[in-house]
Write a protein that holds these residues in place. Structure first.
Motif, PDB file in Angstrom:
ATOM      1  N   GLN A  75       0.785  -1.104   0.204  1.00 24.95           N
ATOM      2  CA  GLN A  75       0.007  -0.174   0.115  1.00 24.95           C
ATOM      3  C   GLN A  75       1.109   1.167  -0.011  1.00 24.95           C
ATOM      4  OE1 GLN A  75      -2.864   0.259   3.092  1.00 24.95           O
ATOM      5  NE2 GLN A  75      -3.618   2.036   2.541  1.00 24.95           N
ATOM      6  N   ALA A  76       1.975   1.223   0.765  1.00 27.14           N
ATOM      7  CA  ALA A  76       2.851   2.388   0.684  1.00 27.14           C
ATOM      8  C   ALA A  76       3.505   2.558  -0.672  1.00 27.14           C
ATOM      9  CB  ALA A  76       3.932   2.251   1.793  1.00 27.14           C
ATOM     10  N   ARG A  77       3.742   1.599  -1.262  1.00 31.71           N
ATOM     11  CA  ARG A  77       4.492   1.631  -2.815  1.00 31.71           C
ATOM     12  C   ARG A  77       3.406   2.235  -3.678  1.00 31.71           C
ATOM     13  NH1 ARG A  77       6.890  -3.368  -1.798  1.00 31.71           N
ATOM     14  NH2 ARG A  77       5.137  -4.450  -3.036  1.00 31.71           N
ATOM     15  N   ILE A  78       2.155   1.748  -3.522  1.00 32.40           N
ATOM     16  CA  ILE A  78       0.974   2.315  -4.476  1.00 32.40           C
ATOM     17  C   ILE A  78       0.830   3.989  -4.189  1.00 32.40           C
ATOM     18  CG2 ILE A  78      -1.229   2.310  -4.803  1.00 32.40           C
ATOM     19  CD1 ILE A  78      -1.176  -0.856  -4.660  1.00 32.40           C
ATOM     20  N   GLU A  79       0.903   4.125  -2.644  1.00 30.63           N
ATOM     21  CA  GLU A  79       0.483   5.681  -2.673  1.00 30.63           C
ATOM     22  C   GLU A  79       1.670   6.488  -2.916  1.00 30.63           C
ATOM     23  OE1 GLU A  79       0.203   5.754   1.614  1.00 30.63           O
ATOM     24  OE2 GLU A  79      -2.036   4.793   1.654  1.00 30.63           O
ATOM     25  N   SER A  80       3.104   6.035  -2.927  1.00 31.94           N
ATOM     26  CA  SER A  80       4.154   6.796  -3.435  1.00 31.94           C
ATOM     27  C   SER A  80       4.000   6.755  -5.185  1.00 31.94           C
ATOM     28  CB  SER A  80       5.212   6.098  -3.114  1.00 31.94           C
ATOM     29  OG  SER A  80       5.431   4.718  -3.541  1.00 31.94           O
ATOM     30  N   LEU A  81       3.488   5.810  -5.543  1.00 30.42           N
ATOM     31  CA  LEU A  81       3.276   5.856  -7.185  1.00 30.42           C
ATOM     32  C   LEU A  81       2.190   6.717  -7.620  1.00 30.42           C
ATOM     33  CD1 LEU A  81       4.271   4.574  -9.900  1.00 30.42           C
ATOM     34  CD2 LEU A  81       2.424   2.901  -9.435  1.00 30.42           C
ATOM     35  N   LEU A  82       1.505   6.779  -6.761  1.00 31.95           N
ATOM     36  CA  LEU A  82       0.117   7.732  -7.248  1.00 31.95           C
ATOM     37  C   LEU A  82       0.772   9.022  -6.959  1.00 31.95           C
ATOM     38  CD1 LEU A  82      -3.067   5.943  -5.511  1.00 31.95           C
ATOM     39  CD2 LEU A  82      -2.312   6.190  -8.052  1.00 31.95           C
ATOM     40  N   LEU A  83       1.258   9.141  -5.847  1.00 26.85           N
ATOM     41  CA  LEU A  83       2.132  10.765  -5.830  1.00 26.85           C
ATOM     42  C   LEU A  83       2.758  11.337  -7.090  1.00 26.85           C
ATOM     43  CD1 LEU A  83       3.192  10.663  -1.898  1.00 26.85           C
ATOM     44  CD2 LEU A  83       1.108  11.829  -3.092  1.00 26.85           C
ATOM     45  N   VAL A  84       3.806  10.264  -7.227  1.00 25.89           N
ATOM     46  CA  VAL A  84       4.414  10.600  -8.552  1.00 25.89           C
ATOM     47  C   VAL A  84       3.696  10.821  -9.820  1.00 25.89           C
ATOM     48  CG1 VAL A  84       6.396   9.458  -9.893  1.00 25.89           C
ATOM     49  CG2 VAL A  84       6.483   9.281  -7.650  1.00 25.89           C
ATOM     50  N   LEU A  85       2.628   9.786  -9.866  1.00 20.72           N
ATOM     51  CA  LEU A  85       1.967  10.277 -11.294  1.00 20.72           C
ATOM     52  C   LEU A  85       1.087  11.226 -11.100  1.00 20.72           C
ATOM     53  CD1 LEU A  85       0.634   6.367 -11.662  1.00 20.72           C
ATOM     54  CD2 LEU A  85       2.499   7.766 -13.045  1.00 20.72           C
ATOM     55  N   THR A  86       0.553  11.647  -9.895  1.00 23.56           N
ATOM     56  CA  THR A  86      -0.326  12.949  -9.952  1.00 23.56           C
ATOM     57  C   THR A  86       0.450  14.107  -9.889  1.00 23.56           C
ATOM     58  OG1 THR A  86      -0.528  12.573  -7.537  1.00 23.56           O
ATOM     59  CG2 THR A  86      -2.330  11.774  -8.967  1.00 23.56           C
ATOM     60  N   ARG A  87       1.906  14.182  -9.568  1.00 19.99           N
ATOM     61  CA  ARG A  87       2.668  15.328  -9.646  1.00 19.99           C
ATOM     62  C   ARG A  87       2.407  16.134 -10.644  1.00 19.99           C
ATOM     63  NH1 ARG A  87       8.423  13.822  -8.530  1.00 19.99           N
ATOM     64  NH2 ARG A  87       7.487  12.886  -6.773  1.00 19.99           N
ATOM     65  N   GLY A  88       2.277  15.568 -11.797  1.00 18.19           N
ATOM     66  CA  GLY A  88       2.059  16.476 -13.134  1.00 18.19           C
ATOM     67  C   GLY A  88       0.594  17.116 -13.007  1.00 18.19           C
ATOM     68  N   MET A  89      -0.324  16.507 -12.490  1.00 21.50           N
ATOM     69  CA  MET A  89      -1.668  17.112 -12.341  1.00 21.50           C
ATOM     70  C   MET A  89      -1.615  18.302 -11.590  1.00 21.50           C
ATOM     71  SD  MET A  89      -3.961  13.646 -12.158  1.00 21.50           S
ATOM     72  CE  MET A  89      -5.241  14.478 -11.990  1.00 21.50           C
ATOM     73  N   ARG A  90      -0.610  18.093 -10.305  1.00 18.36           N
ATOM     74  CA  ARG A  90      -0.804  19.357  -9.529  1.00 18.36           C
ATOM     75  C   ARG A  90      -0.012  20.554 -10.040  1.00 18.36           C
ATOM     76  NH1 ARG A  90       0.775  15.204  -5.846  1.00 18.36           N
ATOM     77  NH2 ARG A  90       2.858  15.809  -6.122  1.00 18.36           N
ATOM     78  N   ASN A  91       0.820  20.126 -10.848  1.00 14.53           N
ATOM     79  CA  ASN A  91       1.526  21.339 -11.732  1.00 14.53           C
ATOM     80  C   ASN A  91       0.976  21.382 -13.184  1.00 14.53           C
ATOM     81  OD1 ASN A  91       3.300  21.620  -9.607  1.00 14.53           O
ATOM     82  ND2 ASN A  91       4.876  20.106 -10.405  1.00 14.53           N
ATOM     83  N   GLU A  92      -0.289  21.488 -13.305  1.00 18.63           N
ATOM     84  CA  GLU A  92      -1.048  21.368 -14.644  1.00 18.63           C
ATOM     85  C   GLU A  92      -0.915  22.604 -15.247  1.00 18.63           C
ATOM     86  OE1 GLU A  92      -5.009  19.893 -14.303  1.00 18.63           O
ATOM     87  OE2 GLU A  92      -5.230  20.132 -16.549  1.00 18.63           O
ATOM     88  N   THR A  93      -0.905  23.896 -14.513  1.00 16.28           N
ATOM     89  CA  THR A  93      -1.022  24.993 -15.140  1.00 16.28           C
ATOM     90  C   THR A  93       0.178  25.264 -15.552  1.00 16.28           C
ATOM     91  OG1 THR A  93      -2.450  25.762 -13.328  1.00 16.28           O
ATOM     92  CG2 THR A  93      -1.401  27.398 -14.627  1.00 16.28           C
ATOM     93  N   HIS A  94       1.327  25.094 -15.033  1.00 17.35           N
ATOM     94  CA  HIS A  94       2.690  25.169 -15.537  1.00 17.35           C
ATOM     95  C   HIS A  94       2.902  24.217 -16.766  1.00 17.35           C
ATOM     96  CE1 HIS A  94       7.024  26.153 -15.830  1.00 17.35           C
ATOM     97  NE2 HIS A  94       7.362  24.939 -15.575  1.00 17.35           N
ATOM     98  N   ARG A  95       2.495  23.194 -16.588  1.00 20.12           N
ATOM     99  CA  ARG A  95       2.632  22.050 -17.850  1.00 20.12           C
ATOM    100  C   ARG A  95       1.857  22.412 -19.198  1.00 20.12           C
ATOM    101  NH1 ARG A  95       5.129  17.251 -16.881  1.00 20.12           N
ATOM    102  NH2 ARG A  95       4.948  17.284 -19.396  1.00 20.12           N
ATOM    103  N   GLN A  96       0.782  23.084 -19.096  1.00 20.34           N
ATOM    104  CA  GLN A  96       0.004  23.456 -20.148  1.00 20.34           C
ATOM    105  C   GLN A  96       0.815  24.525 -21.021  1.00 20.34           C
ATOM    106  OE1 GLN A  96      -3.816  24.655 -19.049  1.00 20.34           O
ATOM    107  NE2 GLN A  96      -4.598  22.477 -18.497  1.00 20.34           N
ATOM    108  N   GLU A  97       1.765  25.204 -20.459  1.00 22.48           N
ATOM    109  CA  GLU A  97       2.480  26.259 -21.180  1.00 22.48           C
ATOM    110  C   GLU A  97       3.489  25.604 -22.181  1.00 22.48           C
ATOM    111  OE1 GLU A  97       4.179  28.859 -18.233  1.00 22.48           O
ATOM    112  OE2 GLU A  97       2.009  29.614 -17.748  1.00 22.48           O
ATOM    113  N   THR A  98       4.021  24.253 -21.779  1.00 24.88           N
ATOM    114  CA  THR A  98       4.924  23.838 -22.584  1.00 24.88           C
ATOM    115  C   THR A  98       4.530  22.490 -23.200  1.00 24.88           C
ATOM    116  OG1 THR A  98       5.745  22.532 -20.613  1.00 24.88           O
ATOM    117  CG2 THR A  98       6.737  24.566 -21.072  1.00 24.88           C
TER     118      THR A  98
END
Length: 738
Positions: free
Chosen positions: A713-736
């Motif tokens: 469960q800890a590995r899955i939570e860390s993987l989800l954090l990595v995968l959703t990191r781009g969603m949290r920085n979505e405003t910045h990523r849309q520019e590039t």
């Protein structure tokens, strides 16, 4: 199950026309693009954690729709991401990962329809229109963006055709897809495809998807000519006739007149050209050229057309040189026809499967080398102008070709002919590059190609098999005619489509098919009813042969040659053992003794009252060594300290033991009554039994499993954090990121 009941299980054409396809495409594109934001390989996308956290929720989301076009929509979105990976090179890895995820989604969503086999066939073979269910405004925007005719915009494709065009080899190699492909190839599944790009379309009687049963089908069934299995056999025979007329034409050539064999060859070659052109028009150039053998066929057609033009010119102008050149060009076609016929027998070999990739790599490499060395060709031609005589471009090119293929000594003998200083330098440099560096690179490229194809030989073979099967299922009426009768059908039926009604055209077409292919239809009918697998005549003949073999003497049956042809009799014994029903007296163990741990699914565990990975062990009889710690070996005094066996009786009380236990000694001084002491000792013994049973429970194993689940469960939570990191920085990523 009769044919009428089987056809009722299939979705009707009216129902398929109401399926909404377009809303699935933007929704899938949005979900896949939002989910995958980094480059992942196939192994990473199919791992258990990614499947549980990413793939499974999307599959469950779209499986609830029960839309039969969802598999086709996944492959359409895959084609979009593949095109984007070629256009956006900076994000090619991400786009390719998204395309791979679309293929995985298509495979998993396809398994949702596997319970109904006919519905599964409809999902894969129905030609879906990507604009079906789209609003009028969006459809108009698509039409204005694409342009062209209305037929080009409304052209539909099936899921299998989309999988072929997008190179979804894993999807086509999956067991569910191959089950459908095998049934289509062998003719067990009967359906008709409405031809939208056919040269001679006969769509008067569209047939619903059904399972073929020779007992209910007519004996002379012209639809059996469109079965890919029979089509491959007839194609081999037609190609053999073409090769025979080709040999006889060149063996009896006459440059001044047309012989009978030349007329026969031209007739079969024109029929062959018409058949290949119809196939390319039916499925499109992409699917047609994806088959390796079609490349050979197209090359021969090009040779034949060039021969025919020169031959007509030579006969019209009485030019023997043009006729001689025509036959010389036609002779080069033998390099294509002879291997093409031989490849029918070894088409499934790994070397043949890798041949196309090797040829494409070789042609590409030689083309790049020719472009690179064209500068050297021009330099040598310029330097050699002052020589006497001056070499031509043709002679220099031929000299460089000889050096390229290993004749390096020519570079030393002809170098000073071009220039006393620069000639030897240029020629030695070219010889070193051609025979050392470039040749080594070419061998490495071809070796890597063969290794890659060999590693994925199964997928490559199944991919080519799916292409051949889809090419065999053709809706064009011309495919029901064998060459050269397809020319007759084209000449008669093509003008008839201008003034005949669809019903009259269908009746005329069926009559001509049965007239020109009557012997073939009779052979197919006899084979399917008496000699096909599962038929009574074949089974009875097999039983008779087996009885004859069993009646032979033992020394004859054990001969190596007979055993190699018939098979070992021990194999039959092994198979028969598992077909025999065993009685209960033969059981070695009692069912109650099966205490093996079992792995249950979540649903079954909850039905049984909760999650359970190991069964609760039954209470065992206490042995002398079961109470207290184990004594060291060789210590009789320690063994004598062990209490005697405690056998629980059927009564409520346990018999008193001869020696008091530690718990009895502890509480015995506080209990003056003898009856109370006896009850306390019995209770203490019972507690000791329960404590022993408690120690025997797999508590430690349960703790380890709980710890394993917490780590996972800890590995899955860390993987989800990595995968959703781009969603949290979505405003910045849309520019590039587009």
């Amino acid at each position: 199950m009769d044919g009428e009941y089987q056809s009722l299980l299939a979705p009707s054409p009216e129902f398929l026309a109401t399926v909404k396809v377009f809303p699935l495409i933007p929704s899938l594109k949005k979900d896949v693009a939002r989910t995958i934001d980094s480059a992942l390989s196939w192994d990473q996308l199919t791992a258990s954690d990614i499947n549980f956290s990413i793939v499974r929720p999307i599959v469950l989301k779209y499986a609830k729709l029960k839309n039969m076009a969802v598999v086709y929509a996944c492959l359409v979105v895959r084609s979009y991401f593949l095109a984007e990976s070629e256009a956006e090179l900076a994000y090619a890895g991400v786009m390719h990962s998204r395309a791979t995820l679309c293929e995985i989604l298509a495979m998993k969503l396809l398994s949702r329809f596997a319970s109904n086999h006919i519905q599964l066939v409809a999902v894969l073979t129905t030609r879906w229109n990507p604009l079906a269910g789209a609003p009028f405004e969006i459809a108009e925007q698509v039409r204005q963006a694409v342009g062209g005719d209305e037929d080009d915009i409304d052209s539909a494709q099936s899921a299998l055709e989309m999988a072929i065009s997008t190179q979804a080899k894993a999807f086509l190699a999956s067991p569910v897809s191959q089950k459908v492909v095998n049934d289509i190839y062998s003719g067990r599944i009967v359906f008709s495809m409405s031809g939208s790009r056919s040269i001679l379309a006969d769509n008067y009687k569209p047939r619903a998807i059904e399972l073929y049963d020779c007992r209910t089908a007519p004996f002379i069934d012209h639809y059996r000519l469109r079965v890919p299995r029979y089509g491959a056999i007839l194609e081999f025979l037609n190609f053999a006739l073409l090769l025979l007329t080709f040999i006889l034409c060149l063996s009896n050539q006459d440059k001044a007149a047309v012989t009978v064999w030349e007329m026969a060859f031209v007739l079969f070659a024109v029929a062959f050209t018409l058949e290949e052109y119809t196939a390319a028009t039916e499925h499109g150039w992409i699917i047609y050229i994806a088959n390796l053998w079609n490349v050979f066929d197209f090359s021969f057609i090009a040779v034949f057309i060039l021969y025919l033009v020169l031959r007509i010119q030579g006969l019209h102008n009485n030019d023997l040189d043009a006729s001689s050149m025509a036959f010389d060009i036609l002779s080069c076609g033998a390099c294509i026809l002879f291997p093409r016929l031989a490849f029918f027998a070894i088409s499934n070999n790994v070397v043949i499967l890798s041949l196309r990739a090797m040829v494409s790599q070789f042609v590409f490499f030689i083309g790049i080398a020719a472009v690179c060395f064209s500068g050297l060709l021009f330099a040598l031609w310029t330097l050699g102008k002052d020589a006497d005589p001056a070499p031509s471009l043709k002679s220099i090119a031929w000299l460089m070709t000889q050096i390229w293929f290993g004749n390096t000594s020519l570079s030393f003998g002809q170098a000073e002919r071009f220039h006393p200083v620069f000639g030897p330098i240029l020629m030695i440099t070219f010889a070193a590059l051609a025979n050392t560096l470039l040749l080594t690179i070419l061998i490495s490229l071809l070796s890597n190609t063969v290794a890659r194809i060999d590693a994925n030989a199964t997928q490559e073979y199944l991919f080519q098999f799916a292409i051949a099967t889809m090419e065999g299922v053709k809706s064009d009426a011309l495919f029901s005619y064998q060459p050269p009768f397809n020319i007759l059908a084209f000449v008669i039926l093509k003008p008839a489509t201008w003034f005949l009604s669809p019903r009259a055209l269908h009746s005329t077409n069926v009559f001509l098919i049965k007239l020109t292919s009557l012997p073939t239809l009779i052979l197919i009918g006899v084979y399917e009813r008496y000699f096909a697998a599962g038929q009574r005549f074949r089974e009875s003949g097999r039983d008779a042969a087996q009885s004859l073999f069993n009646s032979l003497p033992r020394h004859i049956k054990n001969m190596p040659l007979v055993e190699a042809l018939v098979g070992s009799s021990s194999n039959g014994v092994y198979e028969a053992i598992f077909d025999v029903d065993f009685t209960s007296e033969m059981e070695l163990f009692d069912d109650s003794d099966d205490d093996f741990p079992t792995l249950q699914s979540f649903q079954s565990s909850t039905r049984n009252g909760g999650l359970q990975t190991t069964p609760t062990p039954k209470r065992k009889k206490l042995r002398p060594s079961s109470l207290g710690p184990p004594s060291p070996r060789g210590s009789p005094r320690a063994r004598s300290l062990n209490p005697p066996v405690v056998e629980p009786s059927h009564s409520a009380e346990l018999p008193a033991s001869s020696s008091r236990s530690p718990l009895a000694v502890l509480f015995g001084s506080r209990m003056p009554s003898s009856d109370s002491v006896t009850r306390v000792e019995a209770t203490a013994n019972r507690i000791e039994v329960l404590m022993k049973d408690l120690h025997e429970l797999p508590v430690q194993k349960l703790k380890e499993e709980m710890k394993d689940l917490q780590d996972r469960q800890a590995r899955i939570e860390s993987l989800l954090l990595v995968l959703t990191r781009g969603m949290r920085n979505e405003t910045h990523r849309q520019e590039t990121f587009p």
